[in-house]
Design an enzyme around this catalytic site. Structure first.
Site, PDB file in Angstrom:
ATOM      1  N   HIS A   1      -5.470  11.940 -40.643  1.00 25.36           N
ATOM      2  CA  HIS A   1      -5.938  12.946 -39.983  1.00 25.36           C
ATOM      3  C   HIS A   1      -6.871  14.193 -40.269  1.00 25.36           C
ATOM      4  O   HIS A   1      -7.883  14.448 -39.737  1.00 25.36           O
ATOM      5  CB  HIS A   1      -4.670  13.391 -39.131  1.00 25.36           C
TER       6      HIS A   1
ATOM      7  N   GLU B   1     -11.052   4.747 -37.941  1.00 28.76           N
ATOM      8  CA  GLU B   1     -11.320   3.291 -37.720  1.00 28.76           C
ATOM      9  C   GLU B   1     -10.325   2.371 -37.873  1.00 28.76           C
ATOM     10  O   GLU B   1     -10.142   1.256 -37.519  1.00 28.76           O
ATOM     11  CB  GLU B   1     -12.543   2.903 -38.567  1.00 28.76           C
ATOM     12  N   LYS B   2      -9.121   2.744 -38.234  1.00 30.34           N
ATOM     13  CA  LYS B   2      -7.885   2.156 -38.501  1.00 30.34           C
ATOM     14  C   LYS B   2      -7.351   1.765 -37.110  1.00 30.34           C
ATOM     15  O   LYS B   2      -6.822   0.538 -36.923  1.00 30.34           O
ATOM     16  CB  LYS B   2      -6.744   3.154 -39.190  1.00 30.34           C
TER      17      LYS B   2
ATOM     18  N   LEU C   1      -2.916   4.603 -44.293  1.00 30.04           N
ATOM     19  CA  LEU C   1      -2.170   5.665 -43.713  1.00 30.04           C
ATOM     20  C   LEU C   1      -1.763   5.551 -42.368  1.00 30.04           C
ATOM     21  O   LEU C   1      -2.721   5.397 -41.577  1.00 30.04           O
ATOM     22  CB  LEU C   1      -2.821   7.090 -44.175  1.00 30.04           C
TER      23      LEU C   1
ATOM     24  N   ARG D   1       3.638   6.045 -39.308  1.00 24.68           N
ATOM     25  CA  ARG D   1       4.936   5.305 -39.173  1.00 24.68           C
ATOM     26  C   ARG D   1       5.355   4.766 -40.572  1.00 24.68           C
ATOM     27  O   ARG D   1       6.253   4.324 -40.614  1.00 24.68           O
ATOM     28  CB  ARG D   1       4.523   4.123 -38.078  1.00 24.68           C
TER      29      ARG D   1
END
Length: 281
Positions: free
Chosen positions: A39, A150-151, A186, A189
């Site tokens: 983030h 992009e994850k 990353l 969760r």
């Protein structure tokens, strides 16, 4: 310096109006909190790409398929504000449910085509919740640009289509996935993983990396994916929900990486659902 915490739509509107009068551009980083370095990398991108930066923190009930998952999602506002302090953002917007979904709210935003596959096939209604809340947050923050990782590549493509189709005028910027040293993407969760599961979790990225190498050499997707899925399960994962080669532009399934493509995965370990994707071509 700590960012001012703004809790109401009216207070945010007052801030945005002042920035607009000054001719400043506004960047937004939408989050559900539980902030990590991924983030914060989006925040740094926004700082470089806009005059003013708003980070939103709203755990959106409409994008959860499970009430249990929604209730277990970490709420860490104080910690999040502390993490943002060194980044000098202009506002942390923490709206209440009534500011996003006021009484009588009856509208759902739905993007077809991109949402019926991958996570969308396994989480009915999830992307309607994402599209609806992003539309609301873009309007409330007055964003010119928005930063996404992009994850969640399917989400990224969805939001790009949303902004284009509804003439929202928001440039959606994608940022590279941030990973731990062992390759694990990353995620908020990840903190729910037990010690043994955390040691096993990087096997997802490792198996995907090997699969990508084979796909880049022209191998057919089917056998490569079967081998990778077996490796993921053997490492301790309980279930491979999907492992698929898909086109970047429209997320259609591919037999070979003959157009710009990515390998997408979702898998369960220790009761936690992890997702990842890697570029192939």
């Amino acid at each position: 310096m700590s960012a001012p915490i703004v809790r109401s739509r009216a207070a945010l509107a007052e801030l945005v109006a002042g920035w607009r009068r000054a001719g400043e551009t506004i960047g937004v980083v939408p989050t559900m909190g539980a902030l990590h370095e991924g983030h914060l990398s989006l925040v740094e991108g926004a700082k470089a790409g806009a005059d003013r930066v708003v980070v939103t923190l709203f755990v959106n009930p409409r994008q959860f398929n499970s009430r249990d998952d929604y209730e277990k999602y970490p709420r860490t506002e104080e910690e999040d504000a502390a993490k943002l302090a060194p980044h000098d953002v202009d506002a942390l917007y923490v709206p209440g449910p009534e500011d996003v979904y006021p009484p009588g709210f009856a509208t759902t935003v739905s993007v077809s085509g991109l949402t019926g596959v991958l996570c969308g096939a396994h989480r009915p209604g999830h992307f309607d919740g994402v599209a609806t809340v992003c539309t609301k947050l873009f309007r409330q923050t007055g964003a010119d640009r928005a930063w996404f990782g992009e994850k969640d590549f399917q989400q990224l493509q969805l939001v790009r289509r949303l902004s284009a189709d509804l003439d929202l005028g928001v440039e959606v910027v994608g940022c590279e996935t941030v990973r731990e040293a062992d390759g694990l993407a990353l995620s908020s969760r990840n903190v729910r993983l037990g010690a043994e599961a955390r040691r096993a979790a990087p096997a997802l990225h490792a198996a995907m990396t090997e699969a990508v190498a084979a796909l880049r050499d022209g191998a057919a997707a089917g056998p490569v994916i079967d081998t990778a899925a077996q490796a993921i399960r053997a490492a301790g994962y309980d279930e491979v929900e999907y492992l698929e080669l898909r086109a970047v532009e429209d997320l259609r399934a591919l037999d070979r990486a003959e157009v710009p493509a990515r390998l997408f995965a979702a898998a369960w370990i220790d009761g936690v659902r992890l997702i990842d994707n890697l570029p192939v071509t």
